[in-house]
Design a protein around this motif. Sequence first.
Motif, short mmCIF file in Angstrom:
data_model
loop_
_atom_site.label_atom_id
_atom_site.label_comp_id
_atom_site.label_asym_id
_atom_site.label_seq_id
_atom_site.Cartn_x
_atom_site.Cartn_y
_atom_site.Cartn_z
N ALA A 118 36.96 62.26 23.16
CA ALA A 118 38.21 62.29 22.40
C ALA A 118 38.68 60.89 22.04
O ALA A 118 38.23 59.90 22.62
N ARG A 119 39.60 60.82 21.09
CA ARG A 119 40.14 59.52 20.69
C ARG A 119 41.45 59.19 21.37
O ARG A 119 41.97 58.08 21.25
N ALA A 120 42.01 60.16 22.09
CA ALA A 120 43.20 59.91 22.91
C ALA A 120 43.26 60.96 24.00
O ALA A 120 42.78 62.07 23.83
N ARG A 171 40.09 54.46 25.51
CA ARG A 171 40.95 55.41 24.79
C ARG A 171 42.39 55.27 25.26
O ARG A 171 42.63 55.10 26.46
N GLU A 231 41.35 62.02 9.27
CA GLU A 231 40.35 61.83 10.32
C GLU A 231 40.37 62.95 11.36
O GLU A 231 39.42 63.11 12.13
N VAL A 253 42.14 65.04 20.19
CA VAL A 253 43.09 64.66 21.25
C VAL A 253 42.87 65.58 22.44
O VAL A 253 43.03 66.79 22.34
N LYS A 277 32.50 69.23 18.06
CA LYS A 277 33.57 68.25 18.21
C LYS A 277 34.72 68.95 18.90
O LYS A 277 35.48 69.66 18.27
N PRO A 326 41.74 63.30 14.35
CA PRO A 326 41.26 62.77 15.64
C PRO A 326 41.33 63.83 16.74
O PRO A 326 42.31 64.56 16.84
N ASN A 361 36.52 54.10 28.59
CA ASN A 361 36.05 54.17 27.20
C ASN A 361 37.04 53.58 26.20
O ASN A 361 36.88 53.76 25.00
N ALA A 396 45.90 57.57 18.54
CA ALA A 396 44.48 57.64 18.18
C ALA A 396 44.18 56.89 16.89
O ALA A 396 43.04 56.45 16.68
N VAL A 397 45.19 56.74 16.02
CA VAL A 397 44.93 56.09 14.73
C VAL A 397 45.62 54.74 14.56
O VAL A 397 45.30 54.00 13.63
#
Lengths: 291, 291, 291
Positions: free
Chosen positions: C84-86, C114, C41, C45, B163, C43, C112, C233-234
Motif C-alpha cells: 500500500a501507499r499509506a 510509507r 492514481e 490505502v 492490487k 492509491p 518501506n 499517499a499523494v
Amino acid sequence: MTMVHAQILCILGACAMIEFVEKTIDRSALLWNDITRIRAEAPLVHNITNFVVMNTTANALLALGASPVMAHAAEEVGEMAALARALVVNIGTLSAAWVESMRLAMRAAAANGRPIVFDPVGAGATRFRTETCRRLLAEVPPSIVRGNASEILALAGASGATKGVDSTETSDAAVDAARTLATRYGCVVTVSGAADLIVSSDRTVRVANGHPMMPRVTGLGCTATALTGAFAAVNPSLLDAAAHAMAVMGIAGEMAAAQSPGPGTFQVRFLDALYGLQESDIRSRLKLEAA
Amino acid sequence: MTMVHAQILCILGACAMIEFVEKTIDRSALLWNDITRIRAEAPLVHNITNFVVMNTTANALLALGASPVMAHAAEEVGEMAALARALVVNIGTLSAAWVESMRLAMRAAAANGRPIVFDPVGAGATRFRTETCRRLLAEVPPSIVRGNASEILALAGASGATKGVDSTETSDAAVDAARTLATRYGCVVTVSGAADLIVSSDRTVRVANGHPMMPRVTGLGCTATALTGAFAAVNPSLLDAAAHAMAVMGIAGEMAAAQSPGPGTFQVRFLDALYGLQESDIRSRLKLEAA
Amino acid sequence: MTMVHAQILCILGACAMIEFVEKTIDRSALLWNDITRIRAEAPLVHNITNFVVMNTTANALLALGASPVMAHAAEEVGEMAALARALVVNIGTLSAAWVESMRLAMRAAAANGRPIVFDPVGAGATRFRTETCRRLLAEVPPSIVRGNASEILALAGASGATKGVDSTETSDAAVDAARTLATRYGCVVTVSGAADLIVSSDRTVRVANGHPMMPRVTGLGCTATALTGAFAAVNPSLLDAAAHAMAVMGIAGEMAAAQSPGPGTFQVRFLDALYGLQESDIRSRLKLEAA
C-alpha cells in the motif's frame, strides 16, 4: 362476606385502581420526558454487540441523542462498563473470547449499579447460543432482556424453533415464557414482533407501533436493544424504559416507512426520524397500553 | 463419409442444438422464477464473511427476500451451516481462527448437501490469502467461486497481480483460469467485472448488466457472492443460479445508478431496487447470453 | 546592534516571510491538486481500523477516489502494508491480537517508507487504550496522529477526561499537547473539533470547515483519519496532507448538511459530495489558514 370474598374484592379493587392509573397517566409525556433527558444528558451507552449492526446501532444511539461506545477487549470492558450509564450486550456474532468479555462487562456493570440490557440473538438456533445466554444470565441477572418470540421461548426452555436469527413465533405465543424469564431473573422482558410485549413479573405492556417493512432491514431488533439501553440510562423504571424504547422504534419506523419505497431509503429516513422526533409525533402516534 | 466426418457432423449438430435451446429458453422467466421462490421461501443463507460488508450483504439478502444469518464461532458453524440452505464463505478480513471456522462450516455444508459459494477476496495480494483459498478449496470443493479477474487468475496459479482487493485485469483475460478452476473443483466460476463471465467445465455465460458506479461502492462484489448463495438455495443448476445472481446485481445496479448523483445515494437505491424488483424490470433489462 | 538583536530581527524576518508565503500560496489549487492525483492514481490505502466504521471509511475512500483495503491478520499485514501507499491504524475496537497486527503493519510501513496515520480512538477513556497508543507510537513513530482534543491531551500525558470516544475539550485547549506530541514523535498532529488544528513542531494550520451535524454521525473522525491516509499517499508534505483531508471532510460535510434533515440523509449526501467534489466547491468554501 367471607374472608375469601373480601380478598377477592380487594384484589379486584386493586386491579381497577391500576387500570385507572394506567388510563390517566399521560404516557406521551412520560416518553417525551425520557427523550428530552437523553438529548440533554447524552448518556454514555457501552455496547458489546455484533459485527453486523455496530455501525447502525451506534448511529441510532447518536441520532436519538445518546453517546455510544463500542469496546470488547477483556483488558478494558470492566473499566468502560463502569464509566457508562448502561451496558448493552448482544450475542449476534458471538465467539468464546467475546463471551468472556461480555461476562466481565456484565459483572462490572452490576457492581456499579448500571442497567444491563441483553439481546439473545439467535438463541435456540444453535446450542452454543442457547447455552451461552443461560450461563451469562444465570451468573449476572440482566435488567432487561429483549428478543423475538423464538428467542424468548428458547431462553425459557420451551421448544420454540428459531430459524437462524428470525422468529417463527408471534409475540403473544411467548408471553408465558417471558413471564418465566422475568420471574427467574427479576428482570423485564421485551418480546418484539408485529406488536411488542413488555413483561415484568406482574405487569404487561403492549406497544403496537411499527411497520411491516422493519423486518426487511437487518439489525432493527438489535437497534431496539441499543435504544433500550439509552432509555434505561435515564429512566429508573425498567418497564417504562423498555416500553418507551420499543415505542420510539415503532414510531420512527412508521415515519420512515411513510416516505420509503424500500428498505434502503427506510434506513436513512429512520435515522432522520429519530433525530428529528418531536413531542407531537409521540402524541399523535403512540400506541402503548397495559395488556 | 468416414467415421471422423460422422463424428464431426454429430458434434456440430449437438452444438447447433445447444445454441437453439439457449435461444429459445425464456431466460427472463427462469430468473423471475428464482426471485419468486426466494421471496416465497426466504431461504436461510449462512454467511461467514468480512467485517466490511456484513451489514450491507445482510441487507441485500433481506431486500431480495432471503434470510441471512452471520455466525463464525467454531462452536456453532457446523450446526448453523446444516440449518441453512446455502453457505457463503468470504475471506475479505480473514484470520487464522476464522479460516478454521470456514473449514468447519464448509465440511458441514458439504456433508448436508448444501451449496457452498466461495469468495476469494484479495487472492493474489498476499501469500496468506492465496494459500488459504487453495487449502480450503482443495479440502472442500466449492459449488461456486466468485471473484474478480485478478483473484481468479491468482487462484488458478497464473501471475495476475492483485492490487489490494481490486482487479487489475478484465474478465475476459481470466476465462481460461476460470475454466481451469471449474474443472479442478467441479464447480462453477463467476468472473465479475464490466461484463461478468459464468464458467463451468463446458459452458460459459456472459452477463452484461451493471453500471460503472458500482466499483465505487465497497463490497458490491461480496454482495454478488451473498446473493449467489440465495439463488443457489433455490435453483439446483449452479450455472443458472450464479448467472441469475449477477444479472440481478447488474439490473438493480442500473436502476439505482439512474437515480443517483453518487455512491451514497446509489447504495440506498440499490437496496430499494432489489426489494421492488418486478418481472418487467428483468424483461426489459436482462443481458444474459451463452458466450 | 548586538548579536541578539540581529538574531531577533532575522527570526522576525523569517516569520514575516512565512506569513507572506502562506498568504500568496493558492491553497485551493494545492488541495485540488491532491484530489486530482488521488482520483488519477487511486492509491491503495491499507486500513487496520475498528468494526464500527470499516464499511463507512472504505466507502469514503472509494468516493474520494482512493482504493481501500482492510486486512488485520498477523500473517499478512506486513505484506499488505508494503504493497500500500499509506497505512491507517485506528484503535477504536482494539484487542490484544489486533494491537500486535497494528505493530507489525506499522513496522512494515516504516521500513518501506510509507506514511502511517494513527487514530487514538478513546485514548484516556481506559488504561488499555492510553497505554496501547503510547507503546505503539514509542516503537514506531507515526507520520500523522489525528484525534479529538481529549484524546490528544490524554496521549500527551495531560489529564483530559475522555467520555467514551467523544471529546470533552475544545481543539484550542489541546494545542500545547499537540505540539508536545508533534515534537516527541517528529510527526504532524491533527486535533479535530468545531475547528480543526493541524500542528507540527513549528507550524499550526487551522481549518474552519464543517457542520454541527457531523458529530451526530458515528465514525466521521475515523473517516477523517482514513482520508488523511489518502492525502498522505499523494502529498509528501504531511502538514498539507493532514490539513487538506480535514478541509475536504468539512467541505463535503457542509455540502451534505445543506441538503439533510438529519444524520441518515447526511451520510448518503456526504459520500455523494466526496464523489462529486469540484474545484469550484473548494474555491468557494475552503477555510484554511496559518494559525
